[in-house]
Design a protein around this motif. Structure first.
Motif, short mmCIF file in Angstrom:
data_model
loop_
_atom_site.label_atom_id
_atom_site.label_comp_id
_atom_site.label_asym_id
_atom_site.label_seq_id
_atom_site.Cartn_x
_atom_site.Cartn_y
_atom_site.Cartn_z
N UNK A 25 0.86 -1.18 0.00
CA UNK A 25 0.00 0.00 0.00
C UNK A 25 0.89 1.23 0.00
N UNK A 26 0.64 2.14 -0.92
CA UNK A 26 1.40 3.38 -0.99
C UNK A 26 0.89 4.29 0.11
N UNK A 27 1.62 4.35 1.21
CA UNK A 27 1.20 5.12 2.38
C UNK A 27 1.96 6.44 2.41
N UNK A 28 1.21 7.53 2.41
CA UNK A 28 1.81 8.86 2.43
C UNK A 28 1.48 9.54 3.75
N UNK A 29 2.50 9.80 4.57
CA UNK A 29 2.23 10.49 5.83
C UNK A 29 1.84 11.94 5.58
N UNK A 30 0.88 12.43 6.35
CA UNK A 30 0.47 13.83 6.28
C UNK A 30 0.55 14.43 7.67
N UNK A 31 0.82 15.71 7.71
CA UNK A 31 0.94 16.44 8.97
C UNK A 31 -0.31 17.28 9.21
N UNK A 32 -0.36 17.95 10.36
CA UNK A 32 -1.50 18.79 10.70
C UNK A 32 -1.79 19.84 9.62
N UNK A 33 -0.75 20.39 9.02
CA UNK A 33 -0.91 21.43 8.01
C UNK A 33 -1.70 20.98 6.79
N UNK A 34 -1.75 19.69 6.55
CA UNK A 34 -2.52 19.14 5.43
C UNK A 34 -3.98 19.61 5.50
N UNK A 35 -4.51 19.71 6.70
CA UNK A 35 -5.91 20.07 6.90
C UNK A 35 -6.16 21.57 6.79
N UNK A 36 -5.07 22.35 6.72
CA UNK A 36 -5.19 23.80 6.54
C UNK A 36 -5.12 24.18 5.07
N UNK A 37 -4.83 23.23 4.20
CA UNK A 37 -4.73 23.49 2.76
C UNK A 37 -6.11 23.36 2.12
N UNK A 38 -6.13 23.52 0.81
CA UNK A 38 -7.37 23.41 0.04
C UNK A 38 -7.75 21.94 -0.07
N UNK A 39 -8.61 21.47 0.80
CA UNK A 39 -8.99 20.06 0.84
C UNK A 39 -9.85 19.66 -0.36
#
Length: 97
Positions: A25-39
């Motif tokens: 599975x191609x797993x990409x870690x995301x940080x808190x800032x991910x949710x501040x971007x254009x979702x």
């Protein structure tokens, strides 16, 4: 399959990413800032269907709400540390799968 992984606890994130990648599975870690971007970018054809795996940490319900308010239809899975029917129901009510 691709999955975005939000797990702020480093030891758990490392273990989880290792297990997912071992399962091809191609797993990409995301940080808190991910949710501040254009979702809404998650609505692009190349992102549709990519699951989002969230740790049940402080603010998880707000993250789920933000994803759903942006029109994100991707599967949202929450990893819980403990069983708690009331909290699980709230996560499902907010839009978790």
């Amino acid at each position: 399959m691709q999955i975005y992984v939000h797990e702020p606890r480093e030891d758990r994130r490392t273990g989880l990413l290792t297990e997912l990648r071992a399962g091809k599975i191609l797993a990409r870690p995301i940080e808190d800032g991910f949710f501040d971007c254009d979702l809404s970018l998650l609505n692009r054809p190349d992102s549709l269907g990519h699951a989002i795996l969230l740790a049940a940490v402080s603010g998880v319900t707000d993250r789920i709400t933000a994803l759903r308010m942006a029109g994100c239809g991707n599967p949202v899975i929450v990893l819980r540390d403990f069983r708690n029917a009331a909290e699980t129901a709230e996560l499902l009510d907010r839009g978790a799968d």
